[in-house]
Structure formats: C-alpha cells, structure tokens
Design an enzyme around this catalytic site. Sequence first.
Site, PDB file in Angstrom:
ATOM      1  N   GLY A  55       0.803  -1.215   0.000  1.00 51.15           N
ATOM      2  CA  GLY A  55       0.000   0.000   0.000  1.00 51.15           C
ATOM      3  C   GLY A  55       0.839   1.270   0.000  1.00 51.15           C
ATOM      4  O   GLY A  55       0.290   2.372  -0.029  1.00 51.15           O
ATOM      5  N   HIS A  56       2.186   1.107   0.056  1.00 50.30           N
ATOM      6  CA  HIS A  56       3.084   2.272   0.063  1.00 50.30           C
ATOM      7  C   HIS A  56       3.872   2.381  -1.244  1.00 50.30           C
ATOM      8  O   HIS A  56       4.882   3.076  -1.299  1.00 50.30           O
ATOM      9  CB  HIS A  56       4.073   2.169   1.228  1.00 50.30           C
ATOM     10  CG  HIS A  56       3.443   1.975   2.560  1.00 50.30           C
ATOM     11  ND1 HIS A  56       2.539   2.878   3.080  1.00 50.30           N
ATOM     12  CD2 HIS A  56       3.562   1.001   3.478  1.00 50.30           C
ATOM     13  CE1 HIS A  56       2.138   2.454   4.273  1.00 50.30           C
ATOM     14  NE2 HIS A  56       2.735   1.311   4.538  1.00 50.30           N
ATOM     15  N   HIS A 219      -0.057   4.938   7.697  1.00 48.56           N
ATOM     16  CA  HIS A 219      -1.183   4.001   7.715  1.00 48.56           C
ATOM     17  C   HIS A 219      -2.456   4.710   8.161  1.00 48.56           C
ATOM     18  O   HIS A 219      -3.432   4.083   8.548  1.00 48.56           O
ATOM     19  CB  HIS A 219      -0.896   2.839   8.665  1.00 48.56           C
ATOM     20  CG  HIS A 219       0.451   2.254   8.475  1.00 48.56           C
ATOM     21  ND1 HIS A 219       1.527   2.607   9.256  1.00 48.56           N
ATOM     22  CD2 HIS A 219       0.905   1.378   7.563  1.00 48.56           C
ATOM     23  CE1 HIS A 219       2.592   1.943   8.825  1.00 48.56           C
ATOM     24  NE2 HIS A 219       2.248   1.201   7.814  1.00 48.56           N
TER      25      HIS A 219
END
Lengths: 333, 333
Positions: A55-56, A219
């Site tokens: 997700g990064h 996050h």
Amino acid sequence: MKKLINDPADVVTEALSGIAAAHPDLRVDLDHKIVYRADAPVQGKVGLLSGGGSGHEPLHGGFVGPGMLDAACAGEVFTSPVPDQMLEATRGIDGGAGVLHIVKNYTGDVMNFEMAAELAAADTGVEVVSVVTNDDVAVQDSLYTAGRRGVGVTVLVEKLAGAAADEGRDLAGVAAVARRVNEAGRSMGVALTSCTVPAAGRPTFDLPEDEMEIGIGIHGEPGRRRVPLAPAREVAEMLVEPILADRDFTGDGGALLFVNGMGGTPLLELYVMYREVSRILAKAGVSVARSLVGPYITSLEMAGCSVTLLQLDDELLRLWDAPVRTPGMRWGA
Amino acid sequence: MKKLINDPADVVTEALSGIAAAHPDLRVDLDHKIVYRADAPVQGKVGLLSGGGSGHEPLHGGFVGPGMLDAACAGEVFTSPVPDQMLEATRGIDGGAGVLHIVKNYTGDVMNFEMAAELAAADTGVEVVSVVTNDDVAVQDSLYTAGRRGVGVTVLVEKLAGAAADEGRDLAGVAAVARRVNEAGRSMGVALTSCTVPAAGRPTFDLPEDEMEIGIGIHGEPGRRRVPLAPAREVAEMLVEPILADRDFTGDGGALLFVNGMGGTPLLELYVMYREVSRILAKAGVSVARSLVGPYITSLEMAGCSVTLLQLDDELLRLWDAPVRTPGMRWGA
C-alpha cells in the site's frame, strides 16, 4: 469502495504478478511475496533487504534493482510481512558478504525482522545487520510504534546504502551509511483525506471536509492535531517548522529536499508545496543541493504529502548521484 | 475542495516556480509559462515543443530534457496555452534545424498551435512541422474534439521522437517518427471518480458510488458509457477489446504496453490492471516487448487508468531504449 481490483484478498499477490510481468529485470516469488533483482544474489556484494506492509508503492518492491535493494518482502496492505518471508529473502540475496535489513520503525516490522535475523544466524550462518528508520518528528510513540515512526527517509536510506553496497563496502560500512542517513534525516506529513484498505472496504478514518491532519502516519494513524484547511504556504510552515526545530540542516553539503505525495495528491500540488517549502528553507539558511518530488512512499490513495529533509555531505552527495535502475527510481544506468 | 494550493488563480505559476526550484537542469519562463531544458536551443538538433492544459503532470513539463522535449508550454488547468507562448517557445528552442510541434487533438490546442506555426513562419523564418496525436479509440468527436482525442500515445511520441532528434535526424525525419508512433498506438481509459479543477472548486462531473465511466477523456469529458463497478479483469476487457478491435498488435517487434494512472489510483491497482491486461494480450497473441506503468498523463486526482498499446519494430525499440533525462522519465544518462 471504488478500486481497480478483483477480490480484495488477492490484491497483493495479483499486483506482484503484475510487477513480475512488467519488469523482466525483477524476479518475483509469489508464494513468499518477495521481489528480487533477477540476478540476485550478487556475489561479493552486501545484500540489501527491506519490506513492510503493501500500500506504500513504489516502496519497497519498486526500489529493487541495481543501486538500491536486492529484495523486498511484501506484507498484506498495511500489515508487516512475516519472519519466514524475510528469512527466505535473506538467504536468496546473500552473496557471501552478509545482508542489511532496512526496517521502518513499526512494532510489527521490527519484531518480525528481529526474528528473521535470529533465524538467519541460527539456520544459515548469514550475517545480518539491521537498521531501523525513525525519522518522523510528528509523534513520539503512536498506535503502531514505540518511538518515532519510519517514513520518507527510508526511501533515501535504500538509495544511499544501495550505492554504498555497489561501491563494494562491507556490511559494517553499508550499515554505517544507513544509520548515518537515518540520523541526518527528518520528516513530517499531512493528510487531507483518508484512504481505504481494500480488505476493510471503508475509509480508515473520518476527516471532515474542512479539516486536515498534521503529522499523519503512513497508515492513517493519528498525527499531532487536526486543523482547518489552510493555504499551501501555511501547510508548508506546519510541516517544516517542527523539522527545523528538531535538527540543524545548515551544514556545508546542503540538504536534500524530498516532497513526497501520499498517493492521491497531483504532482501539480506537490510542486506548489515544493515552492513553499524551498522558500521557507531559504529564509532559514538551508541550502537545497538535491531534490526529489513525487509519490515515493504512499498510503494508497490518501491525499496529502510529506516533507523529508536530509543533511548531505560530500559522501552522501556522491552516493545520491550514483546510478540506480529500479522501476521506481532510475538514472544513470 | 481539499487541495494543497494557495489561491486557485496562482496554481500553475506557483507549480512552475516549484519546478524551476527543484530542477536546475530546466529553465522556466514564468511570464510565458514555458519550461525549457536549460541548454536550449541545442544547435543543429531539431527542437521538440509540446504543451497543453495543466493538470496532466508530469505531461508535458516533466518530459522536458535530453532525449525528450526541448520545451513545453503550460496553459491554465485543462485549458490550452495561447499562440504567443508557443511562438516564444518555438523561437527559444530553434537550433537551426527547425521545430516539431507535438499537439494533442483538442480543438483549442490544434487551433492555437496552428496559429503559432503560422506566426513562426511569418515572423521568424523558423521551420515548423506539427504532428497531432489522436489515439483514443473511445469516441469519434467529443466535447472538445473533432475526431479522436490525443491521450497516452502523446507520452510515447515525445519519448520516441525525442530520441530520433537526438540521433541527428532532420525535421522531416523526426516528424515521420512522431506520425508513425501515433499511427501505431491506441488508447482507452476508465474513470472511477471525477477530479476537481481548482478554479471551479467542485467536481467536473458526478459519478455515482457504484458506477464508472468507460472511455473517459482526460478532462473528464464523457466516454462511451457508464457501467456498474466491475472487477479489474472485466475492466481490463472493456479497455483492451476496443483497442484490439481497432488495430492489429501482433507485429514482429512486439508491443509496448503502457498502463497509465489518472492521478488518484495507487500503483498497487495499476499493477493489478497490468496483470489483467497482459493476460488478455497473451491470449490474443500480442507479445509485450516493453512496459510503462505509472501516472504519466493524469487528470489531477481522478481515480482511474488508461491502457495504451503501441506496435513496436526494431527502430522504435532502439529509440525507446535510448537514454532520457527528464524529471518524469529518466534512464541511461
């Protein structure tokens, strides 16, 4: 939830499969969710391993290749990979000179990488040294962290330690560069919106239409405070002031200014932010010697940005300018 | 409207000022809103000029540098630049070998570039040839276009014609490469969300939570149809099928597959889409020889993606692999 995916449970594996198809210079182990440079292990070179929750992107898998990482382990979205993956990757990139683990300071990542290093020592005899990044000045301790979080400086550690390994330095030497970069770097971020983890299906947090969160974590974990929306020049002040309060960046080599997009903020806005940050730095006597602008360590489609400053010197300048060939960062080779 | 900007009226100028500060290899004329490579004009080389509305970054200003464009004119967001800018830039990059204008097929852009070419011929004697890109198979004629719209292939034309100019080809030869690339490329896009033009302050269009728009234009202009949200593998079919129906991509040199992010879609999803598209192509007998994945021609923070296919041959492969050094695309130099 509006996303270009199939089953949320398959997102990471399918994205890794896409990476394998798109980049013949990489080799992907789909079972262990590891991205390797295709020619790993490189004999005689210190191997560099990083990893963390997905997700990064492009961090970390997009930074695998000559001049940066030898491998990256992918966890599920915003979830640490497990020690078995890290052990497998450590074995796979050891070319006889040992392996450096580059670990962002989140409790799960640190614990799992520690266990992997112990297993590597016990099972394989591969020498492992770990460097933990903790450059985020926003908060001391947080939802997932004891101490400061590791954010933007991780990208710079991967580039600069990668170049040091390419120069033939030994494991202690490469680890020293990585530690020095982490020590010389500071970051702070802001979110304008949340992001949505595919498996959750709804935004991680609520942020009213007229507010932003200063000091956001990658996050979506809480930052310092919520404030009303403000012009870019005021946002830049809110990000840069705590960084400059925490460390001096007026050293001789100049600074590297990294304006990072969180994923959902257009490049047009990142350059507006770059302008504002560079004006503040000029007034503060900080000379910018190198720049990086774009989405390099993201939080899915979160709107927002982070600012990372790194104090350079002659050695770090040379290592920054060294060739790199990865999907996410590439020059000179 | 949640954006990292100051006054919406100043976004483009301030972003250009940020580009100037971040990239010492570029020179920015803020009055005319032109990004030049710092060493322009390059004597004896054909000059390459493009430009268009802002909001599609890194296109076009991010593609200025050795191996791609010599200059790019920036209009306001989603608004064509004016002939005066184009004339000034044409003068500024002519190194005696003439100038190629690379123009996306939108009525305003085409008209303004035509006027600039006429003015250049009359006032300066600089020889100008224009190539118009029109690769979008989604619609014939549209809100801002007679004929097909110019989209993703424009990025590829700028790279490949730029490499041809670097090889020392004359104006007719560079224009021939540009035309050949446009003829050999096709694109189609999808939007999951609208974007918000800063000066407007609200989304360009409404798209319900459970729908997406197939064949979207890069300014949010209507596509072919609205359909319910679908898994990535079905979206990929909806984009690839019309491309393959329009042109054959099974030629000997293989194809270049370009999966482009519209701005608000994470790289993780683009790689899921890449996987789906490459599986469809394999079944259709199309061999992928080169890939490009990421946000290269965007629509501010729009969520969505586009697929561009380009039929390669030995010459185009060599030009693709040639070194390029720009903020938005960089390798081998």
